[in-house]
Design a protein around this motif. Structure first.
Motif, short mmCIF file in Angstrom:
data_model
loop_
_atom_site.label_atom_id
_atom_site.label_comp_id
_atom_site.label_asym_id
_atom_site.label_seq_id
_atom_site.Cartn_x
_atom_site.Cartn_y
_atom_site.Cartn_z
N GLY A 6 0.81 -1.21 0.00
CA GLY A 6 0.00 0.00 0.00
C GLY A 6 0.84 1.26 0.00
N THR A 7 0.27 2.30 0.54
CA THR A 7 0.90 3.61 0.54
C THR A 7 2.13 3.67 1.42
N PHE A 8 2.10 2.99 2.53
CA PHE A 8 3.16 3.12 3.51
C PHE A 8 4.19 1.99 3.49
N GLY A 9 4.15 1.14 2.49
CA GLY A 9 5.06 0.00 2.44
C GLY A 9 6.52 0.39 2.36
N ILE A 10 6.86 1.27 1.43
CA ILE A 10 8.26 1.67 1.26
C ILE A 10 8.75 2.51 2.43
N PRO A 11 7.98 3.52 2.90
CA PRO A 11 8.46 4.27 4.06
C PRO A 11 8.66 3.41 5.31
N VAL A 12 7.79 2.43 5.52
CA VAL A 12 7.95 1.55 6.67
C VAL A 12 9.21 0.70 6.52
N ALA A 13 9.49 0.24 5.31
CA ALA A 13 10.69 -0.56 5.07
C ALA A 13 11.95 0.28 5.30
N VAL A 14 11.94 1.52 4.82
CA VAL A 14 13.10 2.41 5.03
C VAL A 14 13.28 2.70 6.52
N ALA A 15 12.19 2.93 7.23
CA ALA A 15 12.27 3.18 8.67
C ALA A 15 12.79 1.95 9.41
N ALA A 16 12.36 0.77 9.01
CA ALA A 16 12.82 -0.46 9.66
C ALA A 16 14.32 -0.67 9.42
N ILE A 17 14.77 -0.41 8.20
CA ILE A 17 16.20 -0.53 7.92
C ILE A 17 16.99 0.48 8.74
N GLY A 18 16.47 1.70 8.85
CA GLY A 18 17.13 2.71 9.66
C GLY A 18 17.20 2.33 11.13
N ALA A 38 26.00 2.22 6.28
CA ALA A 38 25.32 2.02 5.00
C ALA A 38 23.80 2.08 5.18
N GLY A 39 23.30 1.48 6.24
CA GLY A 39 21.86 1.51 6.50
C GLY A 39 21.35 2.90 6.80
N LEU A 40 22.16 3.71 7.47
CA LEU A 40 21.74 5.07 7.78
C LEU A 40 21.90 6.01 6.59
N THR A 41 22.67 5.61 5.62
CA THR A 41 22.83 6.41 4.41
C THR A 41 21.66 6.20 3.44
N LEU A 42 20.96 5.10 3.57
CA LEU A 42 19.86 4.78 2.65
C LEU A 42 18.81 5.89 2.55
N PRO A 43 18.29 6.43 3.66
CA PRO A 43 17.29 7.50 3.51
C PRO A 43 17.83 8.73 2.79
N LEU A 44 19.08 9.07 3.04
CA LEU A 44 19.68 10.22 2.36
C LEU A 44 19.81 9.96 0.86
N ALA A 45 20.17 8.75 0.51
CA ALA A 45 20.29 8.40 -0.91
C ALA A 45 18.92 8.45 -1.59
N LEU A 46 17.90 7.97 -0.92
CA LEU A 46 16.56 8.01 -1.50
C LEU A 46 16.06 9.44 -1.67
#
Length: 57
Positions: A6-18, A38-46
């Motif tokens: 749904g709408t929140f699938g990708i944001p929840v995945a990014v938050a979980a990785i963070g 590397a995991g904390l860099t993911l949101p910045l890269a996105l």
């Protein structure tokens, strides 16, 4: 076309990785620090990818 999660699938995945990266950074040492970095860099890269797409259009 609907996305899985749904709408929140990708944001929840990014938050979980963070969150996992934060915990790994606090508890680990050595190579685990690099994984956490590397995991904390993911949101910045996105964010950079999203801004790049917006600027081009």
């Amino acid at each position: 076309m609907t996305r899985r999660g749904g709408t929140f699938g990708i944001p929840v995945a990014v938050a979980a990785i963070g969150l996992i990266a934060l915990i790994a950074g606090l508890l680990g040492d050595g190579a685990v620090d690099w994984i956490a970095w590397a995991g904390l860099t993911l949101p910045l890269a996105l964010i950079a990818i999203a801004v790049g797409r917006t600027v081009r259009h």
